[in-house]
Scaffold this active site. Structure first.
Site, PDB file in Angstrom:
ATOM      1  N   SER A 143       0.878  -1.247   0.176  1.00 37.31           N
ATOM      2  CA  SER A 143      -0.157  -0.046   0.056  1.00 37.31           C
ATOM      3  C   SER A 143       0.735   1.188  -0.004  1.00 37.31           C
ATOM      4  CB  SER A 143      -0.914   0.053   1.200  1.00 37.31           C
ATOM      5  OG  SER A 143      -1.549   1.358   1.316  1.00 37.31           O
ATOM      6  N   TYR A 156      -1.804  -1.700  10.209  1.00 34.89           N
ATOM      7  CA  TYR A 156      -1.889  -1.770   8.857  1.00 34.89           C
ATOM      8  C   TYR A 156      -0.763  -1.240   8.096  1.00 34.89           C
ATOM      9  CZ  TYR A 156      -3.482  -1.275   4.129  1.00 34.89           C
ATOM     10  OH  TYR A 156      -3.898  -1.284   2.651  1.00 34.89           O
ATOM     11  N   LYS A 160       2.581  -2.874   6.005  1.00 34.60           N
ATOM     12  CA  LYS A 160       2.564  -2.765   4.486  1.00 34.60           C
ATOM     13  C   LYS A 160       3.933  -2.143   4.468  1.00 34.60           C
ATOM     14  CE  LYS A 160      -1.420  -3.857   3.324  1.00 34.60           C
ATOM     15  NZ  LYS A 160      -1.467  -5.308   2.310  1.00 34.60           N
TER      16      LYS A 160
END
Length: 270
Positions: A143, A156, A160
């Site tokens: 991401s 998160y 990533k």
């Protein structure tokens, strides 16, 4: 890698969103396409969409955090088509939040899916890809939250960043082989990750949820567009596959400028 005709691709998290977009692009390029997902209803719907492109589709219910399940999937794919030449470790989950306000359970779950999932895929499929002596490619989905820390992305974003690092080191490992690696770093893609609790057939509820996120229509890239970008990235052997050149470019420039400014302060030139 230029020619995908009759090559076999496996896309995890391939029943919706970015994964389905990648699967469609590979199918249009002539590949045999296996998709893995943990949600059977989405697998069924994705299979029907892909069969509008090709009849060489294999849906598999598989959890990427279970390496034995992936090993079984590898056997099923090989017996149905051929050994995997293109591996897209795309399955992932959200999980942003303020670091001190995020539970240990969420931290562990996000890292298990977003880091160990791709690592499991690499461990299961890469040995056979190398042993074949043929061209191969691995794409790990990260991401832009793994390129530039922004907002409160907590577990998160951390996962990533790890996916980006994993891909960079994997690329180093593969430098003298016919297999290469890329990392997909989208910013905002219009996918069900924004309403993971809703089924695809809950159209009214999805429409209501989307009304609270008008920015999806304004800045998000479509999954099908991302799929074509991934296909082009594999063909060009890109390490980093980006999906937009506006907000992402600005964030990348900010990160690079901040790092160079710190270097200049600490180690001035001249």
């Amino acid at each position: 890698m230029q020619d995908f005709a009759n090559k076999t691709a496996f896309v995890t998290g391939g029943a919706s969103g970015v994964g389905l977009g990648i699967a469609k692009a590979l199918a249009k390029a002539g590949a045999n396409v296996a998709i893995g997902d943990i949600q059977q209803n989405r697998l069924n719907a994705a299979e029907q969409q892909l069969k509008e492109i090709t009849d060489r589709v294999l849906p598999l219910k598989v959890d990427t955090t279970d390496i034995e399940a992936l090993a079984t999937a590898a056997k099923d794919i090989t017996s149905t088509f051929s050994p995997v030449s293109v591996l897209c470790n795309n399955a992932g989950i959200g999980g942003g939040g303020v670091i001190l306000e995020t539970s240990d359970e969420k931290w562990r779950r996000v890292m298990e899916v977003n880091v160990w999932g791709p690592l499991n895929g690499i461990r299961v499929f890469l040995p056979a890809m190398l042993a074949s002596g043929d061209e191969g490619h691995i794409v790990n989905t990260a991401s832009f939250s793994g390129i530039q820390g922004h907002h409160s992305q907590g577990p998160y974003g951390t996962s990533k960043f790890a996916a980006v690092g994993l891909s960079e080191f994997l690329r180093n490992d593969l430098a003298e082989t016919k297999v290469s690696a890329s990392v997909l770093c989208p910013h905002v893609v219009d996918t069900p990750i924004f309403y993971p609790d809703l089924r695809p057939d809950e159209k009214a509820a999805i429409a209501e949820r989307r009304k609270t996120m008008p920015w999806l229509e304004q800045i998000a890239v479509s999954p099908d567009t991302v799929g074509e970008q991934v296909l082009a990235g594999i063909r060009n052997d890109e390490l980093y596959i980006f999906c937009d050149g506006t907000d992402s470019r600005e964030m990348l420039q900010t990160r690079c400028n901040d790092m160079l400014a710190a270097m200049d302060r600490q180690f001035p030139i001249g």
